[in-house]
Design an enzyme around this catalytic site. Sequence first.
Site, PDB file in Angstrom:
ATOM      1  N   LYS A 178       0.846  -1.187   0.000  1.00 20.23           N
ATOM      2  CA  LYS A 178       0.000   0.000   0.000  1.00 20.23           C
ATOM      3  C   LYS A 178       0.888   1.245   0.000  1.00 20.23           C
ATOM      4  CE  LYS A 178      -1.656   2.706   2.934  1.00 20.23           C
ATOM      5  NZ  LYS A 178      -1.349   3.940   2.186  1.00 20.23           N
ATOM      6  N   GLU A 252       9.382   0.971  11.173  1.00 22.64           N
ATOM      7  CA  GLU A 252      10.429   1.989  10.982  1.00 22.64           C
ATOM      8  C   GLU A 252       9.738   3.336  11.126  1.00 22.64           C
ATOM      9  OE1 GLU A 252      13.461   1.268  10.722  1.00 22.64           O
ATOM     10  OE2 GLU A 252      13.635  -0.697   9.780  1.00 22.64           O
ATOM     11  N   CYS A 286      13.783  10.165   7.627  1.00 25.37           N
ATOM     12  CA  CYS A 286      13.611   9.843   9.054  1.00 25.37           C
ATOM     13  C   CYS A 286      14.909   9.879   9.855  1.00 25.37           C
ATOM     14  CB  CYS A 286      12.988   8.458   9.138  1.00 25.37           C
ATOM     15  SG  CYS A 286      13.870   7.287   8.092  1.00 25.37           S
ATOM     16  N   GLU A 383      10.146  15.735  15.870  1.00 26.64           N
ATOM     17  CA  GLU A 383      10.534  15.561  14.473  1.00 26.64           C
ATOM     18  C   GLU A 383       9.813  16.607  13.623  1.00 26.64           C
ATOM     19  OE1 GLU A 383       9.012  12.131  12.196  1.00 26.64           O
ATOM     20  OE2 GLU A 383      11.074  11.810  11.578  1.00 26.64           O
TER      21      GLU A 383
HETATM   22  P1  NAD Z   1       2.220   8.433   8.006  1.00 26.96           P
HETATM   23  O1  NAD Z   1       2.438   7.561   9.179  1.00 26.96           O
HETATM   24  O2  NAD Z   1       1.113   9.415   8.064  1.00 26.96           O
HETATM   25  O3  NAD Z   1       1.950   7.560   6.686  1.00 26.96           O
HETATM   26  C1  NAD Z   1       2.833   6.558   6.241  1.00 26.96           C
HETATM   27  C2  NAD Z   1       2.046   5.489   5.494  1.00 26.96           C
HETATM   28  O4  NAD Z   1       1.189   4.794   6.399  1.00 26.96           O
HETATM   29  C3  NAD Z   1       1.117   6.017   4.408  1.00 26.96           C
HETATM   30  O5  NAD Z   1       1.035   5.045   3.384  1.00 26.96           O
HETATM   31  C4  NAD Z   1      -0.224   6.132   5.129  1.00 26.96           C
HETATM   32  O6  NAD Z   1      -1.319   6.081   4.244  1.00 26.96           O
HETATM   33  C5  NAD Z   1      -0.183   4.922   6.033  1.00 26.96           C
HETATM   34  N1  NAD Z   1      -0.893   5.041   7.303  1.00 26.96           N
HETATM   35  C6  NAD Z   1      -1.045   6.133   8.086  1.00 26.96           C
HETATM   36  N2  NAD Z   1      -1.698   5.813   9.217  1.00 26.96           N
HETATM   37  C7  NAD Z   1      -1.942   4.478   9.165  1.00 26.96           C
HETATM   38  C8  NAD Z   1      -2.567   3.542  10.048  1.00 26.96           C
HETATM   39  N3  NAD Z   1      -3.074   3.932  11.221  1.00 26.96           N
HETATM   40  N4  NAD Z   1      -2.627   2.241   9.687  1.00 26.96           N
HETATM   41  C9  NAD Z   1      -2.099   1.832   8.506  1.00 26.96           C
HETATM   42  N5  NAD Z   1      -1.514   2.672   7.621  1.00 26.96           N
HETATM   43  C10 NAD Z   1      -1.424   3.976   7.954  1.00 26.96           C
HETATM   44  O7  NAD Z   1       3.613   9.108   7.753  1.00 26.96           O
HETATM   45  P2  NAD Z   1       3.957  10.280   6.739  1.00 26.96           P
HETATM   46  O8  NAD Z   1       3.692  11.579   7.392  1.00 26.96           O
HETATM   47  O9  NAD Z   1       3.338  10.027   5.417  1.00 26.96           O
HETATM   48  O10 NAD Z   1       5.542  10.033   6.598  1.00 26.96           O
HETATM   49  C11 NAD Z   1       6.472  10.692   7.375  1.00 26.96           C
HETATM   50  C12 NAD Z   1       6.862   9.897   8.609  1.00 26.96           C
HETATM   51  O11 NAD Z   1       7.481   8.670   8.224  1.00 26.96           O
HETATM   52  C13 NAD Z   1       7.887  10.601   9.449  1.00 26.96           C
HETATM   53  O12 NAD Z   1       7.559  10.495  10.806  1.00 26.96           O
HETATM   54  C14 NAD Z   1       9.167   9.859   9.163  1.00 26.96           C
HETATM   55  O13 NAD Z   1      10.143   9.932  10.152  1.00 26.96           O
HETATM   56  C15 NAD Z   1       8.690   8.482   8.970  1.00 26.96           C
HETATM   57  N6  NAD Z   1       9.654   7.717   8.188  1.00 26.96           N
HETATM   58  C16 NAD Z   1      10.380   6.749   8.825  1.00 26.96           C
HETATM   59  C17 NAD Z   1      11.339   6.035   8.132  1.00 26.96           C
HETATM   60  C18 NAD Z   1      12.162   4.964   8.801  1.00 26.96           C
HETATM   61  O14 NAD Z   1      12.746   4.158   8.108  1.00 26.96           O
HETATM   62  N7  NAD Z   1      12.229   4.913  10.120  1.00 26.96           N
HETATM   63  C19 NAD Z   1      11.547   6.292   6.788  1.00 26.96           C
HETATM   64  C20 NAD Z   1      10.800   7.287   6.174  1.00 26.96           C
HETATM   65  C21 NAD Z   1       9.843   7.989   6.891  1.00 26.96           C
END
Ligand code: NAD
Length: 479
Positions: A178, A252, A286, A383
């Site tokens: 997804k 992650e 991240c 963050e």
């Molecule tokens: P987000 O958590 O809002 O969304 C990430 C993904 O998860 C999207 O596909 C979203 O549709 C889905 N999603 C959101 N809530 C969900 C839920 N409750 N259940 C299932 N799926 C869900 O994150 P974002 O704002 O799009 O991305 C940025 C964040 O991602 C930052 O906090 C960043 O640090 C983190 N990130 C972490 C890593 C890592 O490897 N640790 C890498 C990249 C980004």
Amino acid sequence: MTIDYTDLYLGGRWAAPATGSIIPVISPSTEERIGSVPEGAEADVDAAVAAARTAFDDPSGWAHWDGKRRAEVLARFAEELQARGEETATRVSSQNGMPISLARQFESGFPAMLVQYYGSMVADREDEIRPGMLGGSTVVTRSPIGVAAAIVPWNVPQAITFLKIAPALAAGCTVVLKPAPETVLDAFLMAEAAHAAGMPPGVLNVVPGGRELGAYLVRHPGVDKVSFTGSTAAGRSIAQTCGELLRPVTLELGGKSAAVVLDDANLAGDIESFFGATLLNNGQICWLCTRVLAPASRYDEIVDTITDLAKTITVGDPLSPDTGMGPLVSARQRDRVEGYIAAGRADGGRVTAGGGRAGDRGWFVEPTVFADVRPEHTIAREEIFGPVLSVIPYTDEDEAVAVANGSDYGLGGTVWTADPDRGARFARRIASGTVGVNGYTNDPTAPFGGIKNSGMGRELGPEGLAAYENVKSIYLDVR
Ligand code: NAD
């Protein structure tokens, strides 16, 4: 010309979606519509999981092939990805604002590299036989966990997708991916590559949608393993669901990593690496080290060096090869970053570079540096996910360790020093899943992941493959 898809990739073919709902894709540079894909509905997730389940349960199918046979398909997949590399980079940059020079490395190069790496890891693997301590011996077998749900964010969409699907497919799992709604065009191109490579039907399925659809996939009864990259808040909620279901999960999540500049560092000499560790991808990675810890004895000089760096970054069109920083992914993300800049000022931080918007259209924020930041300030704790650095003074190494480790997160980190041995010693004291000395690079062979609020489990390296496998002990010659 826009890129518009009308079907979803499910069960090895392009299939009509369950509803007429679409996800429009908007350029963060021009604010214009550049494409669209069908929005997945729950019925589409049901179809994707059913296809993945059928493929997994087929007694002569993917999960039961030997590693060599899967590796052959993965090698073809890598070739097809490479053939689409430039188009992948362009699509990612156009959707999320990633500078094209970076997209060519992270988004076109890295996925094929991972597919090859994990394919070769399983190609000649044999069961391990361990002599027992109590007599007899044990055969340790590894089998794929089952149907894996991979949920990814928009910031580095292809590389993060392949941190999950390359080991999952190599292990013999089948996958439902997804992607985030902001970055879908690259995911559909990836599905085209998989299809052209001859991936058997149902082994890889793609259903784009938002958080509700993601949550539906996580709790789906046909899913055996969840791998998520995204925010800590979403990770917590996914962990709750998986805890209730006792479903294996890799998370992650977010970060607020420290760049510790030791008193002997030549930061100006390492400035390109420092940029890569602190401001890459418009500040939207991240593991970026957005808390810069500088020795009080050299504080002003280090603030000046970082300020000069921020002021000389070329901000502009992500598709131009000279661009060092593009726009943020969305108006919402820009507003969030501007909120943090206001909080930094209100807490008493001193802006030495940037602080405002760049350009008259698109969601650009200037590279921003704050001096005189204290560890308790909001911008030093939370963050931001944008191009905003906080420079925090420290007096000795023990204080630097205490400040670096005084975070709710623990994902990345860097140490900057003229003495690499000193840097490696210091790196051991940092509470984090990964730390770089005089630079930061995620190597495919090195396990990557976080501690504390940055998540659990590891991707990359052999550890990344183990996350998709069940281990079984067969005791032999037991008396
Ligand atoms: P987000 O958590 O809002 O969304 C990430 C993904 O998860 C999207 O596909 C979203 O549709 C889905 N999603 C959101 N809530 C969900 C839920 N409750 N259940 C299932 N799926 C869900 O994150 P974002 O704002 O799009 O991305 C940025 C964040 O991602 C930052 O906090 C960043 O640090 C983190 N990130 C972490 C890593 C890592 O490897 N640790 C890498 C990249 C980004």
